[in-house]
Write an enzyme that holds these catalytic residues in place. Structure first.
Site, PDB file in Angstrom:
ATOM      1  N   SER A 176      48.249  17.996 -22.820  1.00 43.98           N
ATOM      2  CA  SER A 176      46.971  18.831 -22.113  1.00 43.98           C
ATOM      3  C   SER A 176      45.547  18.836 -22.715  1.00 43.98           C
ATOM      4  CB  SER A 176      47.503  20.435 -21.198  1.00 43.98           C
ATOM      5  OG  SER A 176      47.816  21.214 -22.310  1.00 43.98           O
ATOM      6  N   HIS A 204      48.822  16.323 -15.792  1.00 41.93           N
ATOM      7  CA  HIS A 204      47.688  15.551 -16.169  1.00 41.93           C
ATOM      8  C   HIS A 204      47.925  14.169 -15.552  1.00 41.93           C
ATOM      9  CE1 HIS A 204      44.827  18.901 -18.237  1.00 41.93           C
ATOM     10  NE2 HIS A 204      46.548  18.794 -18.485  1.00 41.93           N
ATOM     11  N   LYS A 236      43.456  18.800 -10.222  1.00 44.62           N
ATOM     12  CA  LYS A 236      42.943  17.943 -11.364  1.00 44.62           C
ATOM     13  C   LYS A 236      42.340  16.615 -10.823  1.00 44.62           C
ATOM     14  CE  LYS A 236      45.502  20.286 -14.581  1.00 44.62           C
ATOM     15  NZ  LYS A 236      44.939  21.802 -14.793  1.00 44.62           N
TER      16      LYS A 236
HETATM   17  C1  LIG Z   1      50.000  20.858 -18.344  1.00 42.49           C
HETATM   18  C2  LIG Z   1      49.220  21.895 -17.600  1.00 42.49           C
HETATM   19  N1  LIG Z   1      49.995  22.764 -16.116  1.00 42.49           N
HETATM   20  C3  LIG Z   1      49.422  23.386 -15.450  1.00 42.49           C
HETATM   21  C4  LIG Z   1      47.983  23.766 -15.760  1.00 42.49           C
HETATM   22  C5  LIG Z   1      47.866  24.856 -14.348  1.00 42.49           C
HETATM   23  O1  LIG Z   1      47.881  23.993 -13.515  1.00 42.49           O
HETATM   24  P1  LIG Z   1      46.179  24.819 -12.844  1.00 42.49           P
HETATM   25  O2  LIG Z   1      45.068  24.949 -13.177  1.00 42.49           O
HETATM   26  O3  LIG Z   1      46.431  24.467 -11.332  1.00 42.49           O
HETATM   27  O4  LIG Z   1      46.528  26.896 -12.671  1.00 42.49           O
HETATM   28  C6  LIG Z   1      47.153  23.291 -16.765  1.00 42.49           C
HETATM   29  C7  LIG Z   1      45.968  23.855 -16.569  1.00 42.49           C
HETATM   30  O5  LIG Z   1      45.649  24.261 -15.580  1.00 42.49           O
HETATM   31  C8  LIG Z   1      48.397  22.471 -17.247  1.00 42.49           C
HETATM   32  O6  LIG Z   1      46.551  21.412 -18.241  1.00 42.49           O
END
Ligand SMILES: Cc1ncc(COP(=O)(O)O)c(C=O)c1O
Length: 392
Positions: A176, A204, A236
């Site tokens: 990320s 992502h 996303k």
């Molecule tokens: C790699 C990764 N996993 C999980 C999440 C969390 O997802 P959510 O925003 O749906 O809680 C994020 C960012 O938000 C992320 O970048």
């Protein structure tokens, strides 16, 4: 009771204070934030679907039928037909037996950790994993190891040294903060040799990479046996909200029985699931958007070679520029904002010391002119805030 103010003051002094902006328009490349018009380069709206009219209409229509809220947890009476249909559609999309919806990606990852890791087990994490994966691995009486970023050989050595019934390896599919892609084939090979379970969080990658947007795991040609736990998020590229875990029947039943973030929380509104069904239909057919996004990434990367910053080798819409100190990252980010360009400065402790960065993210909804304007402004401001303290 601890006085909270000194720590907050210290954060401010260290220029690490986090603050929010209020959006006064829908998510998109051009927004009104805190009353100012800006071009945004910071969202995860990779395919430009967050403001898509067809998805918004599906949400509104479903809200008229199903109401605004689910009213209960999935295991009580909050699990509605749109949730169920979306789970079936996501299972088919990912080529897994089943999929299970969670309210957020954070909760999906925590759910995997709580359901799969018991006393005496061990979690293995890439050093640059997202906070939610790290938190998923921190369990009472569970071993916890972090292997070097994208280093399958380091993982191999660590797995060989640990004796436990369950070895759970957790990795981002696309990282990320850096935008690089995990060496999933190598990781799956190592996991196979050590009878370890590989969990890939493709927050992502899903929607963006691979045929039909099936994500980094599909792009690497890996089967459900090689990647038994696949996490995808819906807030996303899909432009809605929520997340899912896909895998075989036993995995999904285990999550339903024991994932605390699945059991002890209200189900997302059914209308959001209905909107995501519409989004999934669009994502699968969105080769044009993916091609456009690739074109914008190429355009940006061609322009950054000239800049006084260290680009990361990323082929994804996450295009960070390492600028060194937190001060420099903030100064450039603030100068860009003064010209109406929103690029987030990511600072320690989110990233290692002296690797503060400008995290540029691109969307298929951007125009070429947006990218060109950003490149031109970066050129000026990085030169204006030189003293390049980039040491990696
Ligand atoms: C790699 C990764 N996993 C999980 C999440 C969390 O997802 P959510 O925003 O749906 O809680 C994020 C960012 O938000 C992320 O970048």
């Amino acid at each position: 009771m601890r006085d909270l103010k000194p720590a907050l003051d210290k954060r401010r002094e260290d220029r690490l204070y986090r603050a929010r902006r209020v959006a006064e328009s829908a998510q998109g490349p051009e927004m009104v934030l805190d009353g100012e018009r800006v071009i945004t380069f910071c969202s995860n709206n990779y395919l430009g679907l967050a403001g898509d009219e067809r998805i918004a209409n599906a949400l509104a229509e479903a809200a008229r039928q199903w109401g605004a809220g689910s009213g209960a947890a999935h295991l009580v009476n909050g699990h509605a037909r749109p949730h169920h249909e979306l789970e079936d559609a996501l299972a088919a999309f990912t080529g897994r037996e089943r999929a299970l919806l969670f309210s957020t990606g954070y909760m999906a990852n925590l759910g995997v950790g709580t359901a799969l890791l018991a006393r005496g087990d061990c979690a293995f994490e890439d050093r640059l994993n997202h906070a939610s994966l790290i938190d998923a691995g921190y369990r009472p009486h569970v071993g916890f190891q972090r292997y070097r970023h994208n280093d399958a050989a380091d993982l191999d050595r660590r797995l060989a040294r640990v004796e436990s019934e369950e070895k759970l390896v957790l990795t981002d599919g696309v990282f990320s903060m850096d935008g690089d892609i995990a060496p999933l084939r190598d990781l799956a090979g190592v996991c196979g040799r050590h009878d370890a379970r590989l969990a890939v969080d493709d927050a992502h990658g899903i929607g963006v990479l691979g045929e039909g947007g099936r994500g980094s795991v599909a792009a690497a040609g890996l089967s459900a046996a090689e990647v038994p736990v696949l996490v995808g998020t819906l807030g996303k590229a899909f432009g809605t909200a929520g997340a899912f875990v896909a895998g075989d029947n036993d995995l999904i039943e285990t999550l339903i029985q024991s994932a605390r973030t699945y059991i002890y929380t209200t189900a997302t509104p059914p209308a959001v699931a209905a909107a995501t069904l519409e989004s999934l239909r669009i994502v699968e057919a969105a080769d044009d958007r993916r091609a456009r996004l690739t074109g914008l990434i190429d355009r940006f990367r061609a322009g950054i070679a000239e800049l006084d910053a260290e680009p990361i080798d990323s082929r994804t819409p996450i295009q960070p520029l390492i600028v060194g100190s937190a001060e420099r990252a903030l100064a450039v980010s603030e100068a860009l904002l003064a010209e109406g360009l929103l690029v987030t400065a990511i600072r320690p402790p989110t990233v290692p010391p002296n690797t503060a960065r400008l995290r540029v993210t691109l969307s298929a909804a951007h125009e070429e002119a947006h990218v060109d304007r950003l490149l031109e402004a970066l050129q000026r401001h990085l030169a204006g805030h030189a003293g390049s303290s980039v040491t990696l």
